[in-house]
Enzyme design. Structure first.
Site, mmCIF file in Angstrom:
data_model
loop_
_atom_site.group_PDB
_atom_site.id
_atom_site.type_symbol
_atom_site.label_atom_id
_atom_site.label_comp_id
_atom_site.label_asym_id
_atom_site.label_seq_id
_atom_site.Cartn_x
_atom_site.Cartn_y
_atom_site.Cartn_z
ATOM 1 N N ARG A 122 1.225 -1.279 0.352
ATOM 2 C CA ARG A 122 -0.137 0.286 0.029
ATOM 3 C C ARG A 122 0.759 1.276 0.300
ATOM 4 O O ARG A 122 1.808 1.477 0.858
ATOM 5 C CB ARG A 122 -0.702 0.219 1.557
ATOM 6 C CG ARG A 122 -1.792 1.250 1.274
ATOM 7 C CD ARG A 122 -2.581 1.336 2.482
ATOM 8 N NE ARG A 122 -2.640 -0.072 2.242
ATOM 9 C CZ ARG A 122 -3.414 -0.717 4.210
ATOM 10 N NH1 ARG A 122 -3.757 0.042 4.860
ATOM 11 N NH2 ARG A 122 -4.094 -1.660 4.111
ATOM 12 N N HIS A 167 1.764 -1.979 5.694
ATOM 13 C CA HIS A 167 1.907 -2.282 4.533
ATOM 14 C C HIS A 167 2.726 -1.325 3.179
ATOM 15 O O HIS A 167 3.128 -2.293 2.201
ATOM 16 C CB HIS A 167 0.482 -2.167 3.731
ATOM 17 C CG HIS A 167 -0.757 -2.857 4.261
ATOM 18 N ND1 HIS A 167 -1.702 -3.809 3.435
ATOM 19 C CD2 HIS A 167 -2.050 -3.184 5.481
ATOM 20 C CE1 HIS A 167 -2.281 -4.793 4.582
ATOM 21 N NE2 HIS A 167 -2.602 -4.582 5.034
ATOM 22 N N ASP A 174 -3.575 -8.390 3.514
ATOM 23 C CA ASP A 174 -5.248 -7.965 3.855
ATOM 24 C C ASP A 174 -6.113 -9.805 3.201
ATOM 25 O O ASP A 174 -5.928 -9.374 1.720
ATOM 26 C CB ASP A 174 -6.009 -7.538 3.899
ATOM 27 C CG ASP A 174 -5.050 -6.560 4.488
ATOM 28 O OD1 ASP A 174 -4.687 -6.398 5.931
ATOM 29 O OD2 ASP A 174 -5.672 -5.276 4.286
ATOM 30 N N GLU A 256 -6.991 -7.631 13.794
ATOM 31 C CA GLU A 256 -7.458 -7.737 12.406
ATOM 32 C C GLU A 256 -6.814 -9.265 11.956
ATOM 33 O O GLU A 256 -6.564 -9.775 11.649
ATOM 34 C CB GLU A 256 -7.023 -6.835 11.309
ATOM 35 C CG GLU A 256 -7.432 -5.700 11.645
ATOM 36 C CD GLU A 256 -6.927 -4.320 10.145
ATOM 37 O OE1 GLU A 256 -7.067 -3.372 10.701
ATOM 38 O OE2 GLU A 256 -6.185 -5.282 10.432
ATOM 39 N N HIS A 259 -5.440 -9.323 8.552
ATOM 40 C CA HIS A 259 -3.756 -8.901 8.862
ATOM 41 C C HIS A 259 -2.535 -9.688 8.901
ATOM 42 O O HIS A 259 -2.685 -10.511 9.861
ATOM 43 C CB HIS A 259 -3.969 -7.592 9.673
ATOM 44 C CG HIS A 259 -2.956 -6.689 9.110
ATOM 45 N ND1 HIS A 259 -2.723 -5.437 8.713
ATOM 46 C CD2 HIS A 259 -2.159 -6.872 9.583
ATOM 47 C CE1 HIS A 259 -1.897 -4.679 8.752
ATOM 48 N NE2 HIS A 259 -1.123 -5.714 9.527
#
Length: 284
Positions: A122, A167, A174, A256, A259
């Site tokens: 990301r 990320h 994810d 999460e 994740h």
């Protein structure tokens, strides 16, 4: 006649013609010089986009069987629009993380399952987009689906949004598990009625994932991997995902279920900002 009005002219004074010719010649030379300077000047366009270092790869060059549903390249996000930096819906990762994911996939396919990634590398500009959105308390267009029980003013304090993301280092992703053969999923229609992300799977936006108890990106404590309210088949499905990845060196983020980060990270201290696009990894 052509419809143009001819202007009356006065007789030219003596010597006017040579003077006018000289002026025209100087004008032509000046124009030519300006064009030459313009051509020689550096381009005023934006600087070239940054590229990924040699240690990054496109996941589909390592494993073509892993499903990809890159949500942040679509409007179906908690910000209600595609996220900055996602030029193409694809997964980029450091090579060790991609190869470890491939090893996990081989074992899962043998059991009748497949991994599906929602997000991988990301760029920092995407994280910055999240921060701007979180600071805009008036934008709650996706609240009912993604953070129905969380006051938006608490997104930073509660840890849902941060100014940096693992990320961006390239070894975090994810993802979920899908039973094979994978059922098709329909496209999201912007503006469609929203359903809370923690509602029963049959009521939420359709996803071909195994039932994990919540949807992806659900800002709720029910998304905590070991939340005690998650039992039965949902617990077994979360454990299936975590166990498959842990065996290959991935560590889960407890808050999460989706994740995971590959350890050791090749770039543990670097937050990259090249766009998510095939050209970022040399067109591979």
């Amino acid at each position: 006649m052509t419809g143009l009005t001819r202007l009356k002219t006065s007789p030219r004074p003596a010597g006017a013609a040579p003077f006018a010719s000289a002026v025209r010649a100087l004008g032509a030379l000046a124009a030519a010089g300006l064009l030459a300077l313009t051509a020689a000047a550096p381009s005023a366009s934006a600087a070239p986009e940054p590229k990924a270092p040699a240690g990054f790869v496109a996941l589909d060059r390592v494993d073509r069987t892993i499903l990809q549903e890159i949500r942040y390249a679509t409007p179906h996000t908690f910000v209600g629009e595609p996220v900055d930096g996602y030029r193409q819906p694809m997964c980029l990762l450091t090579r060790p993380a991609a190869e470890a994911l491939h090893r996990a996939q081989v074992k899962l396919v043998a059991r009748g399952y497949s991994l599906k990634v929602y997000d991988c590398y990301r760029p920092q500009r995407a994280v910055d987009h999240f921060v701007r959105w979180a600071e805009d308390l008036g934008d709650e267009r996706m609240k009912r689906e993604f953070y129905p029980l969380v006051d938006k003013s608490r997104l930073f304090e509660d840890g849902y949004i941060a100014e940096k993301s693992g990320h961006s280092r390239g070894s975090t992703m994810d993802l979920t598990v899908v039973r094979l053969p994978a059922a098709p999923t329909r496209a999201y229609e912007p503006g469609e009625p929203q359903v809370e992300c923690f509602r029963p799977q049959a009521e939420r936006f359709p996803d071909n994932s195994l039932d994990m108890g919540t949807a992806f990106d659900c800002f709720d404590t029910l998304s905590h991997t070991d939340d005690p309210r998650i039992t039965g088949a949902q617990r077994a499905n979360r454990d299936l995902l975590r166990d498959a990845l842990a065996a290959e060196g991935f560590v889960n983020l407890p808050e999460e279920w989706w994740h995971f980060t590959y350890k050791p990270e090749p770039f543990p201290d670097t937050f990259f900002d090249f766009p998510v696009a095939r050209r970022s990894v040399g067109g591979q």
